[in-house]
Design a protein around this motif. Structure first.
Motif, short mmCIF file in Angstrom:
data_model
loop_
_atom_site.label_atom_id
_atom_site.label_comp_id
_atom_site.label_asym_id
_atom_site.label_seq_id
_atom_site.Cartn_x
_atom_site.Cartn_y
_atom_site.Cartn_z
N TYR A 142 0.84 -1.20 0.00
CA TYR A 142 0.00 0.00 0.00
C TYR A 142 0.88 1.25 0.00
CZ TYR A 142 -4.15 -2.79 1.30
OH TYR A 142 -5.19 -3.67 1.33
N HIS B 146 -6.91 2.17 -3.92
CA HIS B 146 -8.23 2.33 -3.31
C HIS B 146 -8.26 1.72 -1.91
CE1 HIS B 146 -12.56 2.82 -3.26
NE2 HIS B 146 -12.68 1.55 -2.89
N ALA B 147 -7.73 0.53 -1.76
CA ALA B 147 -7.70 -0.14 -0.46
C ALA B 147 -6.86 0.65 0.54
CB ALA B 147 -7.15 -1.56 -0.61
N ASN C 237 -8.77 3.77 1.63
CA ASN C 237 -9.86 3.39 2.55
C ASN C 237 -9.32 3.08 3.94
OD1 ASN C 237 -12.04 3.75 0.87
ND2 ASN C 237 -12.01 1.65 0.11
N LEU C 238 -8.19 2.40 4.02
CA LEU C 238 -7.59 2.08 5.31
C LEU C 238 -7.18 3.36 6.03
CD1 LEU C 238 -6.67 -0.06 7.29
CD2 LEU C 238 -4.58 -0.31 5.97
N ARG D 20 -8.50 6.34 5.60
CA ARG D 20 -9.74 7.02 6.01
C ARG D 20 -10.31 6.41 7.29
NH1 ARG D 20 -10.97 6.45 0.39
NH2 ARG D 20 -10.59 8.42 -0.64
N ARG D 21 -10.33 5.09 7.35
CA ARG D 21 -10.86 4.42 8.55
C ARG D 21 -10.03 4.75 9.77
NH1 ARG D 21 -11.59 -0.10 5.19
NH2 ARG D 21 -9.73 -1.07 6.04
#
Length: 78
Positions: free
Chosen positions: A22, A55-56, A59-60, A62-63
């Motif tokens: 990532y 994208h993953a 998202n990680l 953001r979480r």
């Protein structure tokens, strides 16, 4: 992956907490501003894989940021 409030203020720390694949994709795409096609060539993968990984990773992040904000708010609530 958990990040304390102090560390969350430093973008490099957030990236460093991500899994290596990532981190690599985000650094190539965002810091080096490479197009998806070039990142795919550098990593020896498909453009679809680069986009899915990006994208993953986002998202990680953001979480983690949302969880950090939620925890900070909960500490101040009676």
């Amino acid at each position: 992956m958990t990040i304390d409030d102090k560390s969350a203020t430093r973008p490099s720390t957030l990236l460093d907490a991500l899994p290596e694949r990532y981190r690599t994709v985000l650094r190539l795409r965002l810091a080096h501003r490479l197009p998806v096609e070039q990142v795919a060539r550098v990593l020896g993968t498909s453009t679809e894989t680069v986009l899915l990984t990006q994208h993953a990773a986002m998202n990680l992040l953001r979480r983690e940021l949302a969880d950090g904000r939620r925890n900070k708010i909960e500490r101040w609530m009676p």
